[in-house]
Scaffold this active site. Sequence first.
Site, PDB file in Angstrom:
ATOM      1  N   ASN A 154       0.812  -1.227   0.000  1.00  0.00           N
ATOM      2  CA  ASN A 154       0.000   0.000   0.000  1.00  0.00           C
ATOM      3  C   ASN A 154       0.843   1.273   0.000  1.00  0.00           C
ATOM      4  OD1 ASN A 154       0.752  -0.518   2.689  1.00  0.00           O
ATOM      5  ND2 ASN A 154      -0.958   0.673   3.462  1.00  0.00           N
ATOM      6  N   CYS A 178      -2.980   2.205   6.267  1.00  0.00           N
ATOM      7  CA  CYS A 178      -3.207   1.600   7.587  1.00  0.00           C
ATOM      8  C   CYS A 178      -3.916   2.585   8.510  1.00  0.00           C
ATOM      9  CB  CYS A 178      -1.897   1.122   8.182  1.00  0.00           C
ATOM     10  SG  CYS A 178      -0.615   2.380   8.207  1.00  0.00           S
TER      11      CYS A 178
END
Length: 476
Positions: free
Chosen positions: A146, A278
Site C-alpha cells: 500500500n 493503515c
Amino acid sequence: MLMRIGGTETASLDEVWIEVKNPATGELIDRVPAGRNEDAALAVDAAEAASGSWKKKTMRERGMILFRAAEKVREQHKDLARLLTMEQGKPLHESIDEVRGYANILEFYAGISAHQSGEFIRLGSSGDGLVVREPLGVCGAIIPWNMPVLIMGWKVGPVLLAGNTLVLKPASTTPLTNIRLAKILDESGLPPGVLNVITGRGEEAGEGLVRHPGLRKISFTGSCATGMKIRELASHHLKEVTLELGGSDPMIVLNDADVDRAVEGAVRGRFYNAGQTCTAVKRLYVQEAIAEVFIRKLKERTSTLNVGNGLGPKTDMGPLNSSGQRDLISRAVEDLRENDHGTIITGGCALKGKAYEQGWFYRPTLVTDIVPGSPLVTEEIFGPVLPVMTVPNLETAIREANNSRFGLGASVWTSNMHSARKAFDEIHAGIVWVNRHLTIPPEIPFGGVEGSGIGRENGQDALDSYSRTKSLVMGW
Ligand code: NAD
C-alpha cells in the site's frame, strides 16, 4: 527486474517469475524472480558477510550514505513516482509525496546520526560505567504494497544507521520501486551486501526469511494475521520483532469543529491511496447537532472525486491495487446490502465503462445508518468505503472509538482544547491527531497498541529498537 543480493542483480535459483501488472490497465510492467527459501538464505548470508565492516563504520559515515541516497532520490523523484504509480495505482501526486517522504526519512536519520552517544556513569567505589549501543546484526524487513516506498524508508533508515545489515522483502505486486531504491542506496556508497532485496511470495521468500536462524530481528508491516504468524515463527530463535499491523482508525467530529475543514480531512483521510492506508479514517463519528450538514457536505465532496488511472492529470483516486483487493471491498459492501446493515448514500459499486474495464476501480462509498456490530465497523476495511455514525457527545464517541481490537491512530476535530486533550488521554491508539489525520513525519514515533502491533517506526524510538545496549564497568 532482478533481486539484489550482495550488491548484484540475481534471478531466483529456479528461475520462476512473478508478473507485475499495472492495476489501472492490467498491462504487464515487468517481472521479478519468485524467490524461495534458498534465495532468502543466500540473501541472509550476503548480509552476514557484510555485517562486520558495516558496523565498524561510524554513525556519521553511515548517515552520509543515507544522505547521498536521499539526494539522488530527490533528483530522480519524478521517474520513481511514475514507476510507483504504475505498479501500485495511486495518483502521481500521491506517489511524489511518498517518494519525497522516503527522502525525508533518510535525511532525518542522517541528521540524527551526529547526535548519538553512549552514557558514562560514575559508580563511586565500584568504578566507572560505560553504556554503548551496538547493532543487532542481520535484520529482515517484510513490507506491504500500500505504501511500499514510505514503509521501506521506515525500515531502511534506522536499521542501516544503527549498523545492521538488512534483507528486505517487498510485496509481490509492488517490488519495482523498492528494487530501484535499493540500487540508489548501493550507488550512494552502501557496501555490497548491506542491503539485499529478495522478491517472491510471502509464504515462500517471506517465511524463508523469517525462519532463517541467522536473522536477529524481523520488522514486519502488513496484516494482523500474517503479523501473528511471523511473531510465532520468530520466537523459535528468540528473534526480536517490530510488528506494524492493521488499523481501524476512528475520526471524531464534534459540534464545535470547523465543518469544511473536517469534511476535507475525512475525504483525504479515507480516500487517499484509494482507502488502502493503515491509518486511513475507517470509522467516522460525528456529533448530532452538525451531523446533517456534515454528511451532506461530505457526500457532495465525495461525489466530486475523479477516479481513474493514477497517471491521469486530474485523478484524485486511482484503482485498488489488485483484483483480490477489489473483490474484498465489493464483498464487504454486498454483505452490508444483503444483511441490511446500513444505507449506502453514494458509491457502493465498481466503476463501469470502457476506461475502467481492465483496472480494479471502485467508487468512493459512504454508508450511514450502520447496524451495531456490522463488519464494516468491526473489521478493517482496506478500501474506499467510509461508515459514518452519529454520536450524542464526546464520551460516547470515545467509548465507540475504543470498542475495537485495533489501536493504531485516531483523530478528533474540535476547537475546544479540553475536548482535544480528553480524546488524546482516553483513546487507545499509538497516535492521536487533532484537526488533522494521516500526517506521520519522521520525527514522530509511530505504531499501534493492542491488535495493531508491537514497536515503533520513526524517530529515536525506531533507531533504538534496532540496537541494544552493552555495558562496561571499569574498576580502577
Ligand atoms: P499481508 O500481511 O498480506 O502482506 C504483507 C507482506 O507480508 C507482503 O510482503 C507479503 O508477501 C508478506 N507475507 C505474507 N504472508 C507471509 C508469511 N506467511 N510469511 C512472511 N511474509 C508473508 O498484508 P497486506 O495485505 O499486503 O497489507 C495490508 C495490511 O497492512 C493492512 O492490514 C494494513 O493496515 C497493514 N499496514 C499496516 C501499517 C502500519 O504501519 N501499521 C502500514 C501499512 C499497512
